[in-house]
Design an enzyme around this catalytic site. Sequence first.
Site, PDB file in Angstrom:
ATOM      1  CD  GLU A 177      -3.021   3.754  -4.894  1.00 15.07           C
ATOM      2  OE1 GLU A 177      -3.954   2.668  -5.224  1.00 15.07           O
ATOM      3  OE2 GLU A 177      -2.209   3.337  -4.575  1.00 15.07           O
TER       4      GLU A 177
ATOM      5  NE  ARG B 231      -4.462  -1.147   0.019  1.00 16.73           N
ATOM      6  CZ  ARG B 231      -4.503  -2.191  -0.598  1.00 16.73           C
ATOM      7  NH1 ARG B 231      -3.279  -2.470  -1.918  1.00 16.73           N
ATOM      8  NH2 ARG B 231      -5.287  -2.776  -0.671  1.00 16.73           N
TER       9      ARG B 231
ATOM     10  CG  HIS C 176      -3.752  -0.099  -6.725  1.00 16.16           C
ATOM     11  ND1 HIS C 176      -3.748   0.412  -5.436  1.00 16.16           N
ATOM     12  CD2 HIS C 176      -4.142  -1.211  -6.305  1.00 16.16           C
ATOM     13  CE1 HIS C 176      -4.381  -0.555  -4.355  1.00 16.16           C
ATOM     14  NE2 HIS C 176      -4.054  -1.992  -4.996  1.00 16.16           N
TER      15      HIS C 176
HETATM   16  C1  8YV Z   1      -6.955  -4.668  -5.577  1.00 11.15           C
HETATM   17  C2  8YV Z   1      -5.233  -4.692  -3.641  1.00 11.15           C
HETATM   18  O1  8YV Z   1      -7.469  -4.407  -6.681  1.00 11.15           O
HETATM   19  O2  8YV Z   1      -7.462  -6.777  -3.526  1.00 11.15           O
HETATM   20  C3  8YV Z   1      -6.375  -5.693  -2.925  1.00 11.15           C
HETATM   21  O3  8YV Z   1      -5.441  -5.135  -1.915  1.00 11.15           O
HETATM   22  O4  8YV Z   1      -4.643  -3.196  -3.577  1.00 11.15           O
HETATM   23  C4  8YV Z   1      -5.756  -4.409  -5.585  1.00 11.15           C
HETATM   24  O5  8YV Z   1      -6.224  -6.194  -5.633  1.00 11.15           O
HETATM   25  C5  8YV Z   1      -8.173  -3.129  -5.571  1.00 11.15           C
HETATM   26  O6  8YV Z   1      -7.719  -2.749  -4.061  1.00 11.15           O
HETATM   27  C6  8YV Z   1      -9.814  -2.381  -6.306  1.00 11.15           C
HETATM   28  O7  8YV Z   1     -10.425  -3.139  -5.062  1.00 11.15           O
END
Ligand code: 8YV
Length: 327
Positions: A267, A238, A285
């Site tokens: 972001e 993150r 991302h």
């Molecule tokens: C998601 C992510 O696609 O799963 C997670 O925690 O960061 C990504 O796989 C993104 O968060 C959209 O929901």
Amino acid sequence: MKKKVLVTRAVFDETLAYLAQHFEVASNQADEKYSPAELAVRLKGMDAALISSTDRVDDSLLSRCPGLKAVCSFSVGYNHIDLGACTRHGVMATNTPGVLTDSVADFAVCLTLATCRRLTESEAMLRRGEWKGTHLKELLGMDLHHAAVGICGFGRIGQVIARRLKGFEARILYCTRHRLAPERERELSVAFAAKDELLRQSDIVILILPYTPETHHYIGARELGLMKRSAVLINVARGGVVDDAALIEALKARRIWAAGLDVYENEPKLDPGLLALTNLVLSPHIASASEPTRQAMAMTAARNCVAALTTGDPPNLLNADVLKQKA
Ligand code: 8YV
């Protein structure tokens, strides 16, 4: 009366068709990004919501939608959900672990290789028409094979990254809250190291740990100062896990050699300082963004939602204590 479910972001038609078998569904296939106020309005009268990691769920939102019983995130990460607030408001919260592990691990290796071998920098030079033909010392990178790779965060995804890197004959170090059993370390051919030692020893540091108040700026100026000048930092966790401003300074000063980022503080707004750097690979991302994986994430979230509103016992419940409260 069919229960009502809001889907806050665009999903696959199959997901909507499945939900519509059970619920009255309010979708957002135009994929508008709802502001917190807009989200609160749209959640009025809803029994549950399918949300993305871009939707913040907290007391302020939940106090404005008293009928809500579940929020089902199509993400494994859940730093966008205040679980304590959900439990206080009797709301079940779920995520989508497991279904994205392999895709995220693949992408971590992809971002590592792209950074080590200066892929995007090279391609940009080609697209600018500046290539004069190959020569011995052109765009020299660093090797992943036989490198010392330190993995911070060693849950499902971290361990699969380690398995992927075995094929590169890399020496794997890991640090995490709960050390693995010795036989599991042997099986994965990995060695535990304390954070600072891992940062000192690693040629490549991969971040795949949850974002919590404790891991905010897990990598800042001090940590970057411990790393080798020749080191590469990869973040597929993150944004807030890395202090972007400190990273920009370290990359500008060549305090570390390069970085590859898939996630950012604040972001989708990127610190302009990041965009000016050439020893930095950037992706938006997309670590889990393979078609089958995103389909599986959406369906997993939808199944969690059906279970939450029918049996009241969804498979990927994050705040189990809410059930005690309901009992
Ligand atoms: C998601 C992510 O696609 O799963 C997670 O925690 O960061 C990504 O796989 C993104 O968060 C959209 O929901």
